[in-house]
Design a protein around this motif. Structure first.
Motif, mmCIF file in Angstrom:
data_model
loop_
_atom_site.group_PDB
_atom_site.id
_atom_site.type_symbol
_atom_site.label_atom_id
_atom_site.label_comp_id
_atom_site.label_asym_id
_atom_site.label_seq_id
_atom_site.Cartn_x
_atom_site.Cartn_y
_atom_site.Cartn_z
ATOM 1 N N ALA A 188 0.828 -1.225 0.000
ATOM 2 C CA ALA A 188 0.000 0.000 0.000
ATOM 3 C C ALA A 188 0.851 1.259 0.000
ATOM 4 O O ALA A 188 0.869 2.022 0.957
ATOM 5 N N ILE A 210 -4.949 0.148 -6.450
ATOM 6 C CA ILE A 210 -5.670 -0.434 -5.307
ATOM 7 C C ILE A 210 -5.992 -1.930 -5.486
ATOM 8 O O ILE A 210 -5.773 -2.720 -4.562
ATOM 9 N N ASP A 269 -5.070 -5.138 -2.787
ATOM 10 C CA ASP A 269 -6.012 -6.159 -2.326
ATOM 11 C C ASP A 269 -5.484 -7.552 -2.675
ATOM 12 O O ASP A 269 -5.501 -8.469 -1.843
ATOM 13 N N ILE A 276 -10.347 -0.228 0.033
ATOM 14 C CA ILE A 276 -9.254 -1.026 -0.543
ATOM 15 C C ILE A 276 -9.873 -2.354 -0.967
ATOM 16 O O ILE A 276 -10.059 -3.264 -0.153
ATOM 17 N N LEU A 291 -3.286 4.765 -5.367
ATOM 18 C CA LEU A 291 -3.125 5.396 -4.057
ATOM 19 C C LEU A 291 -2.356 6.704 -4.220
ATOM 20 O O LEU A 291 -1.445 6.794 -5.042
ATOM 21 N N ILE A 324 -5.750 -1.727 6.725
ATOM 22 C CA ILE A 324 -5.416 -3.000 6.053
ATOM 23 C C ILE A 324 -5.814 -4.066 7.064
ATOM 24 O O ILE A 324 -5.183 -4.201 8.108
#
Length: 365
Positions: free
Chosen positions: A265, A271, A275, A309, A317, A325
């Motif tokens: 991240a 994004i 994930d 996210i 980002l 997270i």
């Protein structure tokens, strides 16, 4: 008191999106921009902000004086009487403000039945305005980041104290109460608390607090304080008395997933890739079906903000975005585990705001 900085930002976004105005019903969104929130009832009322930066308010007569006092004497407040059709007043307001035939965004709490009535009576096009209000506050400035850091630090510190407090025989509600006591002692406001013990740990948004803690329980703690309007959010999973081999294995998978998500991240990251970095670890371990939530959510003035996210949020980002997270494995009726930290995107990568240990914690009394 209107927040000038954010009002200007919102006007900029309205123009960028070719929208003529945004209509904001009583909500957290209204409180944020206007510094005031009125009672949301079945009667129509809304703040309407135009793309030239001017604004007006429409409400029932019972709220006119209250709203006028907040907005000041120079802002027009259109009042309507219960015995009349509110849509007549809306039409008049829209005519006077040159909004007939225009495109207007609608916030997240305005009710469909009211919007449908306006659409029948007035020539206007309504569109989803929620993303604009999210965009307005998605990038945090340095002062907001500093308050987020403080909220995270206080929440971190509360973890150590909570571990001393948790024991068999007390209720989930007792732990939640203790969380809020610690926040107040440390100079923060109460935030939110969720304590999910035993089989309840398998429900990601468990909504009760009456179960009694028992030996061998898995407990998911999800909590955060509020400091100067900014929210914290953290999850840790702890074990009462002992841990089984399966529990240890699942915990290590969740921790590896969470750390992979944090690492991915960074500024400029796509994004869906963030994930995937976290999700792949759980999928490759054979637990993919038990990780059925998004990886994270934005945070700031609310615990849940933009950006989400998740795979379907196809954007990069950017510096100043702040989000959780929080991968988890949830096996219904058996047990669940989640580890969550808040991450802020920086110029050269990211800053993890939560520093509390992610080591396996076995509570022995």
């Amino acid at each position: 008191m209107m927040r000038k900085k954010y009002l200007d930002k919102l006007v900029e976004i309205l123009n960028k999106k070719n929208m003529d105005a945004i209509l904001i019903a009583p909500s957290e969104e209204m409180e944020f921009i206007m510094g005031h929130n009125t009672h949301l009832c079945e009667r129509f009322q809304a703040l309407v902000i135009k793309n030239d930066g001017t604004y007006f308010y429409i409400c029932n007569l019972l709220t006119v004086d209250e709203v006028q006092a907040v907005l000041g004497p120079d802002i027009k407040v259109y009042g309507w009487f219960d015995g009349d059709l509110f849509t007549d007043t809306v039409k008049k307001a829209f005519e006077e403000n040159n909004l007939i035939g225009k495109t207007i965004g609608v916030n997240s709490t305005e009710r469909a039945f009211l919007i449908l009535q306006i659409m029948e009576a007035v020539d206007v096009k309504f569109v989803n305005g929620k993303p604009l209000l999210e965009e307005m506050r998605m990038i945090k400035d340095e002062e907001e980041l500093e308050n987020l850091r403080t909220a995270a630090r206080i929440t971190d510190e509360s973890y150590i104290e909570l571990l001393k407090f948790i024991k068999p025989g007390i209720k989930e509600a007792d732990i939640a109460r203790k969380m809020n006591e610690i926040f107040k002692e440390k100079g923060a406001e109460e935030g939110f608390t969720m304590v999910c013990s035993g089989p309840n740990s398998s429900y990601p948004h468990y909504n009760s607090d009456q179960r009694v803690i028992q030996e061998k329980d898995v407990i998911v703690l999800d909590w955060g304080c509020k400091y100067k309007d900014m929210c914290a959010d953290m999850s840790r999973t702890v074990f009462v008395g002992d841990i089984t081999e399966e529990e240890r294995q699942v915990y290590e998978i969740v921790r590896a997933s969470q750390e992979a998500g944090e690492k991915a991240a960074v500024n400029g990251a796509y994004i869906p890739d963030v994930d995937r970095a976290a999700r792949e670890i759980i999928q490759n371990s054979g637990y993919g079906d038990y990780f059925f939530t998004r990886l994270g959510h934005g945070i700031g003035y609310s615990v849940h903000e933009a950006p989400d996210i998740k795979k379907s949020n196809e954007r990069q980002l950017e510096k100043g975005m702040v989000f959780s997270i929080e991968p988890g494995i949830y096996m219904a009726g058996k047990f669940g585990m989640r580890i969550e930290n808040i991450v802020a995107v920086t110029e050269n990568g990211n800053e993890v705001l939560n520093k509390a240990s992610k080591e396996i914690m076995i509570i022995k009394n």
